[in-house]
Design an enzyme around this catalytic site. Structure first.
Site, PDB file in Angstrom:
ATOM      1  N   TRP A 130      21.317 -30.047-105.082  1.00 37.08           N
ATOM      2  CA  TRP A 130      22.249 -29.982-103.942  1.00 37.08           C
ATOM      3  C   TRP A 130      21.529 -30.551-102.727  1.00 37.08           C
ATOM      4  CZ3 TRP A 130      22.850 -25.393-100.230  1.00 37.08           C
ATOM      5  CH2 TRP A 130      23.924 -25.617 -99.356  1.00 37.08           C
ATOM      6  N   ASP A 211      20.860 -20.100-107.577  1.00 34.59           N
ATOM      7  CA  ASP A 211      21.928 -20.464-106.656  1.00 34.59           C
ATOM      8  C   ASP A 211      23.233 -20.402-107.450  1.00 34.59           C
ATOM      9  OD1 ASP A 211      23.640 -21.529-104.832  1.00 34.59           O
ATOM     10  OD2 ASP A 211      22.474 -23.335-104.409  1.00 34.59           O
ATOM     11  N   LYS A 246      33.985 -21.036-102.706  1.00 37.63           N
ATOM     12  CA  LYS A 246      34.814 -21.809-103.647  1.00 37.63           C
ATOM     13  C   LYS A 246      35.743 -20.891-104.434  1.00 37.63           C
ATOM     14  CE  LYS A 246      31.251 -24.584-102.843  1.00 37.63           C
ATOM     15  NZ  LYS A 246      31.130 -25.804-102.128  1.00 37.63           N
TER      16      LYS A 246
HETATM   17  C1  LMR Z   1      28.951 -29.232-101.501  1.00 31.45           C
HETATM   18  O1  LMR Z   1      27.974 -29.328-102.246  1.00 31.45           O
HETATM   19  O2  LMR Z   1      29.689 -30.188-101.229  1.00 31.45           O
HETATM   20  C2  LMR Z   1      29.307 -27.889-100.905  1.00 31.45           C
HETATM   21  O3  LMR Z   1      28.458 -26.910-101.362  1.00 31.45           O
HETATM   22  C3  LMR Z   1      29.455 -27.924 -99.439  1.00 31.45           C
HETATM   23  C4  LMR Z   1      28.143 -28.003 -98.725  1.00 31.45           C
HETATM   24  O4  LMR Z   1      27.882 -27.126 -97.904  1.00 31.45           O
HETATM   25  O5  LMR Z   1      27.372 -28.927 -98.951  1.00 31.45           O
END
Ligand code: LMR
Length: 405
Positions: A130, A211, A246
């Site tokens: 992420w 996570d 989500k």
């Molecule tokens: C994403 O990965 O798009 C979401 O978790 C929103 C974010 O905060 O990045």
């Protein structure tokens, strides 16, 4: 020379910053497939029925808006603990669950706490991960390294390489793991692979930081926490950051939690005193509304059943979109995208590159991340054809250009 001369302008955030670009785009035909937000078949962020009913109950109660405790409302924390760890562990005093500002807040709070231990050598995140993971842990003062995770040539998990990496880590290295629906690849370890990974982690005294942002989006609310329930049996320290953004479609309310398993009740008491101290220095006490909604749903059987079926509906729609986009690509003679069907969660790590993402944005108003991540949950029957045509156009153009070199 001004006060701010020494600071330079930073690049835009790869996800939220893209949404800013999207909002400023004046074209009427545009689709945001960047940020991880589930949209319904009409392209809207749904307001869940379970949430509406909970909001109605809260409205009728007319509770005053007082300061919550620093660690959040106890009933919310208890309900979250039960959701993550099941009934067996719901009253385990070695787990402390704290309300946080979404999953991001949970990760950062956990990172700040880990920093105070002065025993963590560094933090390891997957390659890719992420987009905000590195930022969160570096901002808390950690060195961040990456572990091998995904092979773009085969669209598969690099299991052996990951194990070799794990075995090289010093004690107390924090390993950030996506509990399910790996973001951005959508590729998770298989059950037997998880067993081996978790076993090595516990044997080497590494610290897993799970996570969990997509509970319910892979198989079910229960099955999607199986990794946590396996790890807790080792009775070794670990952390979980979970988000309700989500699965409750409550993005703006920032509802999440940090759960910390420690080896004794004395340790938990010490940890909690630090969490309070960190929270107090950042925002004093968490907000009330969103977490009250979540708490209502989690603790009311009827609402919980409605919520469960709403998550199932979201999950099924995403799977349907995966199948449909692969079919639409095949109609465009793009047969190499069938792997999208094997991925889980909101995203597809498409293999498209930054150059494609830029062209999709400029020419077609189709916003995907520069990394090639596409939010499948933002597709619907009305935009699917447009999006696949646009992707096909940029991919073919790239192929023609490459051939002519
Ligand atoms: C994403 O990965 O798009 C979401 O978790 C929103 C974010 O905060 O990045």
């Amino acid at each position: 020379m001004s006060l701010y001369t020494e600071i330079t302008k930073l690049p835009r955030d790869p996800i939220i910053g893209l949404t800013e670009l999207f909002k400023n785009d004046k074209r009427s035909t545009k689709y945001n497939l960047g940020v991880g937000v589930y949209l319904d078949e009409n392209g809207n962020v749904p307001v869940l029925e379970s949430v509406k009913k909970a909001a109605q109950l809260l409205y009728e109660k007319k509770d005053p808006c007082v300061y919550l405790p620093m660690v959040g409302l106890e009933s919310f924390c208890e309900a979250t603990k039960k959701l993550l760890f099941g009934l067996t562990y719901s009253s385990n005093v070695n787990i402390i669950t704290t309300q946080t500002l979404g999953g991001t807040g949970a990760l950062r709070l956990g990172a700040e706490l880990l920093q105070r231990t002065k025993t963590v050598p560094f933090v390891a995140i997957s390659e890719p991960s992420w987009e905000n993971h590195r930022n969160i842990f570096e901002s808390a003062g950690f060195k961040v390294k990456t572990y091998p995770y995904y092979d773009p040539n085969t669209n598969s998990f690099l299991f052996e390489q990951f194990l070799t990496f794990l075995k090289s880590l010093p004690k107390y290295t924090v390993v950030v793991l996506h509990a399910n629906c790996h973001n951005p690849t959508g590729i998770d370890p298989a059950e037997e692979e998880w067993q081996e990974i978790l076993d090595i982690i516990q044997k080497l005294d590494l610290i897993p930081f799970f996570d969990l942002a997509y509970q319910g989006f892979k198989a079910s609310l229960k099955e999607d926490v199986s990794v946590l329930q396996t790890y807790i049996k080792f009775e070794k320290p670990f952390l979980v950051a979970n988000s309700f953004s989500k699965n409750f479609s409550l993005y703006g309310e920032r509802v999440g939690a940090l759960s910390i398993f420690s080896c004794s009740h004395e340790e938990s008491i010490k940890i909690q005193s630090h969490l309070k101290n960190i929270i107090r220095s950042l925002y004093s006490t968490p907000p009330t509304y969103g977490q009250r909604i979540v708490e209502q749903v989690l603790s009311n059987q009827k609402l919980y059943a409605i919520w469960q079926s709403e998550i199932q509906l979201m999950r099924t729609r995403i799977t349907d979109m995966r199948n449909q986009i692969v079919k639409a690509f095949e109609e465009e003679n793009l047969t190499s995208f069938s792997f999208i069907k094997d991925q889980h969660g909101m995203f597809s790590y498409s293999g498209l590159e930054k150059i494609h993402a830029e062209e999709l944005r400029k020419k077609f108003g189709v916003y995907i991340l520069d990394s090639g991540r596409i939010c499948i949950a933002a597709l619907n029957k009305n935009n699917l054809k447009y999006v696949t045509n646009a992707i096909s156009a940029v991919v073919y153009k790239k192929m023609i250009q490459t051939k002519s070199f």
